[in-house]
Write a protein that holds these residues in place. Structure first.
Motif, short mmCIF file in Angstrom:
data_model
loop_
_atom_site.label_atom_id
_atom_site.label_comp_id
_atom_site.label_asym_id
_atom_site.label_seq_id
_atom_site.Cartn_x
_atom_site.Cartn_y
_atom_site.Cartn_z
N SER A 28 20.94 -25.87 -0.21
CA SER A 28 19.65 -25.85 -0.88
C SER A 28 18.93 -24.55 -0.56
N TYR A 29 18.21 -24.05 -1.55
CA TYR A 29 17.48 -22.80 -1.42
C TYR A 29 16.07 -22.98 -1.96
N VAL A 30 15.16 -22.15 -1.48
CA VAL A 30 13.81 -22.14 -2.02
C VAL A 30 13.49 -20.72 -2.46
N CYS A 31 12.65 -20.61 -3.46
CA CYS A 31 12.16 -19.32 -3.93
C CYS A 31 10.66 -19.28 -3.63
N ARG A 32 10.26 -18.29 -2.88
CA ARG A 32 8.87 -18.18 -2.47
C ARG A 32 8.22 -16.96 -3.11
N ARG A 33 7.05 -17.15 -3.66
CA ARG A 33 6.32 -16.05 -4.29
C ARG A 33 5.36 -15.42 -3.29
N VAL A 34 5.40 -14.10 -3.20
CA VAL A 34 4.46 -13.35 -2.37
C VAL A 34 3.72 -12.39 -3.30
N VAL A 35 2.45 -12.62 -3.49
CA VAL A 35 1.65 -11.78 -4.38
C VAL A 35 1.39 -10.44 -3.70
N LYS A 36 1.65 -9.35 -4.43
CA LYS A 36 1.55 -8.01 -3.84
C LYS A 36 0.16 -7.72 -3.29
N SER A 37 -0.89 -8.20 -3.97
CA SER A 37 -2.25 -7.92 -3.51
C SER A 37 -2.56 -8.61 -2.19
N GLU A 38 -1.69 -9.55 -1.75
CA GLU A 38 -1.89 -10.25 -0.48
C GLU A 38 -1.04 -9.65 0.64
N VAL A 39 -0.18 -8.67 0.32
CA VAL A 39 0.66 -8.03 1.34
C VAL A 39 -0.21 -7.04 2.11
N PRO A 40 -0.39 -7.24 3.42
CA PRO A 40 -1.36 -6.42 4.18
C PRO A 40 -1.16 -4.92 4.03
N VAL A 41 0.06 -4.42 4.14
CA VAL A 41 0.28 -2.98 4.09
C VAL A 41 -0.02 -2.43 2.69
N LEU A 42 0.26 -3.21 1.64
CA LEU A 42 -0.05 -2.78 0.29
C LEU A 42 -1.56 -2.85 0.02
N ARG A 43 -2.17 -3.91 0.54
CA ARG A 43 -3.63 -4.06 0.37
C ARG A 43 -4.37 -2.92 1.06
N LYS A 44 -3.89 -2.56 2.26
CA LYS A 44 -4.53 -1.46 3.00
C LYS A 44 -4.38 -0.14 2.25
N ALA A 45 -3.17 0.11 1.70
CA ALA A 45 -2.95 1.35 0.95
C ALA A 45 -3.81 1.39 -0.30
N ALA A 46 -3.94 0.25 -0.98
CA ALA A 46 -4.76 0.19 -2.19
C ALA A 46 -6.24 0.42 -1.86
N ALA A 47 -6.70 -0.17 -0.75
CA ALA A 47 -8.09 0.00 -0.34
C ALA A 47 -8.36 1.46 0.03
N SER A 48 -7.39 2.08 0.70
CA SER A 48 -7.53 3.48 1.07
C SER A 48 -7.58 4.37 -0.17
N ALA A 49 -6.74 4.05 -1.16
CA ALA A 49 -6.73 4.81 -2.41
C ALA A 49 -8.05 4.66 -3.14
N SER A 50 -8.58 3.44 -3.15
CA SER A 50 -9.86 3.19 -3.82
C SER A 50 -10.99 3.97 -3.14
N ALA A 51 -10.99 3.97 -1.81
CA ALA A 51 -12.01 4.70 -1.05
C ALA A 51 -11.88 6.19 -1.29
N SER A 52 -10.64 6.67 -1.37
CA SER A 52 -10.40 8.09 -1.60
C SER A 52 -10.90 8.52 -2.97
N CYS A 53 -10.66 7.67 -3.96
CA CYS A 53 -11.13 7.99 -5.33
C CYS A 53 -12.66 8.03 -5.38
N ARG A 54 -13.31 7.10 -4.66
CA ARG A 54 -14.77 7.09 -4.65
C ARG A 54 -15.33 8.33 -3.96
N SER A 55 -14.66 8.76 -2.87
CA SER A 55 -15.18 9.90 -2.12
C SER A 55 -14.96 11.22 -2.86
#
Length: 199
Positions: A28-55
Motif C-alpha cells: 500500500s502507498y499514499v500520495c501526500r500533497r505539499v503546497v509550495k507556498s507552505e514549504v519554509p525555504v520557498l516561503r522565505k525566498a518568496a518573502a525575500s523577493a517580495s521585500a527586495s521588489c518593494r525596496s
C-alpha cells in the motif's frame, strides 16, 4: 505504484490525497500533497523577493538588479527542495517508510511513499498485556529501539534528518506488528522521514 498496473485507489482527506494498493504485491502507498507556498525555504525566498521588489520600487537599473537577485534566490531554493526530495527517494531502510517518488505541479509537490499501518507504536505497546497477549518485554523493547536507531543513523549518514519526530511517526510495518506472528519482535516503521524540511 509498486510497478503493478493493477491497483485500487481511493481519495482521502487532508494532506494525504490518495491511498493506492498494488493488487499483485499487496503493498500500500499514499500520495501526500505539499503546497509550495507552505514549504519554509520557498516561503522565505518568496518573502525575500517580495521585500527586495518593494525596496527597489524606485525603478531603473537598481530595481532590475534586485529582481534578478530575487529570481536567483527563488530558483536556488527550488533546486534545494528538489535535491532534498530526490535524496528522500534514494533513501532505503527496512524501518523507514520508503518515499517511492515525487511529482511537481504548478503549486504543489506530490510525494508517493510506502504506507505504514496503525496502530502507532505507542498504542501497540500500551495495549500489550490485554486480550491474553504478553506485555512487552525488555528484549522486545531493546529490539524496537535498535530498529529505530538503525533507521535514524542510516538517514543521518545520508545527510537527512527527520525534522518532526514524534509518537505519530512511529507506526507498525503491519497491522499486527508483523513480527509476533513469526515469533519476532514487532517491526516498526518511521514515517514522514525528512518531510519536516518541506512542511
Amino acid at each position: 505504484a509498486g510497478g503493478s498496473s493493477s491497483s485500487s485507489a481511493k481519495p482521502v482527506t487532508g494532506r494525504v490525497v490518495w491511498e493506492v494498493e498494488a493488487v499483485s504485491t499487496g503493498m500500500s502507498y499514499v500520495c501526500r500533497r505539499v503546497v509550495k507556498s507552505e514549504v519554509p525555504v520557498l516561503r522565505k525566498a518568496a518573502a525575500s523577493a517580495s521585500a527586495s521588489c518593494r525596496s527597489h520600487a524606485d525603478g531603473g537599473a537598481t530595481a532590475t538588479a534586485g529582481a534578478g537577485a530575487s529570481d536567483d534566490a527563488e530558483a536556488a531554493a527550488a533546486v534545494l527542495v528538489e535535491r532534498h526530495l530526490s535524496a528522500l527517494c534514494d533513501l532505503e531502510h527496512p524501518h523507514l517508510c520508503k518515499v517511492v517518488e515525487y511529482f511537481e505541479a504548478d503549486d504543489s509537490y506530490f510525494l508517493v511513499y510506502e504506507k505504514a499501518y496503525t496502530p502507532r507504536l505507542l498504542d501497540f505497546v500500551s495495549t500489550r498485556g490485554n486480550a491474553g497477549t504478553s506485555q512487552l518485554g525488555e528484549t522486545e523493547a531493546a529490539e524496537i529501539v535498535r530498529q529505530l536507531l538503525s533507521a535514524l543513523a542510516h538517514a543521518y549518514a545520508k545527510g537527512l534528518v527527520h525534522g518532526r519526530m514524534g509518537p505519530d511517526c512511529l507506526l507498525l510495518a503491519a497491522p499486527d506488528g508483523g513480527g509476533p506472528r513469526n515469533g519476532m519482535p514487532p517491526q516498526v516503521k518511521i514515517c514522514s522521514m525528512g518531510v519536516g524540511f518541506v512542511l
